[in-house]
Write a protein that holds these residues in place. Sequence first.
Motif, mmCIF file in Angstrom:
data_model
loop_
_atom_site.group_PDB
_atom_site.id
_atom_site.type_symbol
_atom_site.label_atom_id
_atom_site.label_comp_id
_atom_site.label_asym_id
_atom_site.label_seq_id
_atom_site.Cartn_x
_atom_site.Cartn_y
_atom_site.Cartn_z
ATOM 1 N N SER A 1 0.850 -1.322 0.014
ATOM 2 C CA SER A 1 0.040 0.058 -0.110
ATOM 3 C C SER A 1 1.071 1.096 0.125
ATOM 4 N N THR A 2 0.391 2.508 -0.632
ATOM 5 C CA THR A 2 1.093 3.748 -0.568
ATOM 6 C C THR A 2 0.844 4.197 0.805
ATOM 7 N N THR A 3 2.079 4.673 1.408
ATOM 8 C CA THR A 3 1.855 5.016 2.747
ATOM 9 C C THR A 3 2.457 6.418 3.142
ATOM 10 N N LYS A 4 2.845 6.991 1.948
ATOM 11 C CA LYS A 4 3.491 8.484 2.036
ATOM 12 C C LYS A 4 3.610 8.845 0.704
ATOM 13 N N VAL A 5 3.330 10.339 0.569
ATOM 14 C CA VAL A 5 3.420 11.025 -0.650
ATOM 15 C C VAL A 5 3.917 12.319 -0.419
ATOM 16 N N GLN A 6 5.074 12.623 -1.259
ATOM 17 C CA GLN A 6 5.930 13.891 -0.946
ATOM 18 C C GLN A 6 5.597 14.685 -2.415
ATOM 19 N N VAL A 7 5.092 15.787 -2.440
ATOM 20 C CA VAL A 7 4.941 16.632 -3.715
ATOM 21 C C VAL A 7 6.044 18.043 -3.487
ATOM 22 N N PHE A 8 6.879 17.997 -4.344
ATOM 23 C CA PHE A 8 7.849 18.988 -4.215
ATOM 24 C C PHE A 8 7.258 20.336 -5.275
ATOM 25 N N LEU B 1 4.581 24.367 -14.765
ATOM 26 C CA LEU B 1 5.276 23.838 -13.492
ATOM 27 C C LEU B 1 5.446 22.632 -13.336
ATOM 28 N N THR B 2 6.578 22.051 -12.964
ATOM 29 C CA THR B 2 6.672 20.593 -12.533
ATOM 30 C C THR B 2 6.896 20.386 -11.203
ATOM 31 N N PHE B 3 5.873 19.439 -10.731
ATOM 32 C CA PHE B 3 5.757 19.034 -9.243
ATOM 33 C C PHE B 3 6.380 17.562 -9.123
ATOM 34 N N LYS B 4 7.615 17.350 -8.961
ATOM 35 C CA LYS B 4 8.252 16.099 -8.565
ATOM 36 C C LYS B 4 7.502 15.560 -7.460
ATOM 37 N N THR B 5 7.376 14.311 -7.464
ATOM 38 C CA THR B 5 6.915 13.491 -6.567
ATOM 39 C C THR B 5 7.309 12.283 -5.974
ATOM 40 N N LEU B 6 7.477 12.012 -4.754
ATOM 41 C CA LEU B 6 7.972 10.700 -4.400
ATOM 42 C C LEU B 6 6.560 9.795 -3.797
ATOM 43 N N GLN B 7 6.768 8.649 -4.248
ATOM 44 C CA GLN B 7 5.612 7.864 -3.597
ATOM 45 C C GLN B 7 6.095 6.675 -2.844
ATOM 46 N N THR B 8 5.984 6.504 -1.637
ATOM 47 C CA THR B 8 6.446 5.471 -0.446
ATOM 48 C C THR B 8 5.378 4.468 -0.359
ATOM 49 N N TYR B 9 5.914 2.993 -0.521
ATOM 50 C CA TYR B 9 5.097 1.719 -0.120
ATOM 51 C C TYR B 9 5.212 1.109 1.110
ATOM 52 N N SER B 10 4.381 0.473 1.517
ATOM 53 C CA SER B 10 4.571 -0.110 2.924
ATOM 54 C C SER B 10 5.489 -1.121 2.893
#
Length: 250
Positions: A61-68, A142-151
């Motif tokens: 499951s996705t547990t963390k989302v970071q949008v820059f 505009l570019t929004f780099k994103t990191l998606q962290t899984y369980s």
Amino acid sequence: MSPMSTTLRRTGTLAALTTAGVLAAAGAAFAHVTVHPESYAKGATDGVLSFRVPNEEDTASTTKVQVFLPTDHPVLGVLVTPQAGWTAKVTTIKLKKPIKTDDGTITDAVSEITWTGGRIRHGEFQDFDVAFGQLPDDTGRLTFKTLQTYSDGNVVRWIEEAKKGGEEPESPAPVLTLSDKGAAEESSDGAAGSEASSSSSSSSEGEASTASDKSGDSTARALGTAGLVVGVLGLIAAGFAVVRGRSARS
């Protein structure tokens, strides 16, 4: 094993592999993190950006989302919409060059938003809504780099930028297009001009969203049709193999 059985087995395997490839391509096409709407007018004010995060893992499951957020062309007046089950952490930075607005001089801007505490399970997605006071008027995207962290600890980095005229990268970053204001939005009448600008902006957002949905539907239908064609071709090939085997025995 008879020649006919071998032919049938090979035909069935080929059809299955081809169909699997089509379905895999369909899944990949809709698994990207995206921003909605896809476009706004330059300098637009008082709007909302929605970051759509789908879960592409079968066993995690996705547990963390970071949008820059971009800091070279900062988004002003950022506010995070509460999401049930998620906690948002907002990080700000000092701007190298303060920005003058009608409400005063802005010296800080949001550089990162991190959501934690919730879960996006297999087959689900989550929209993370962010309100803004004003978009920049000195850039076209505009570019929004994103990191998606899984369980399971896996991190998918949606940070690649597509080159002009090139193919879409494997892990593209969400991109918001900023367009020039049309003649209908420009007016010398203060209040009337403001209302016209707001109405035109809302219309553009709706059209962009509708066009995106139609494009997604068309792609899905095309991929589905391709899968059916592959299956039919496999059945036809199998039929020829049966007829050929019977003729050989005769």
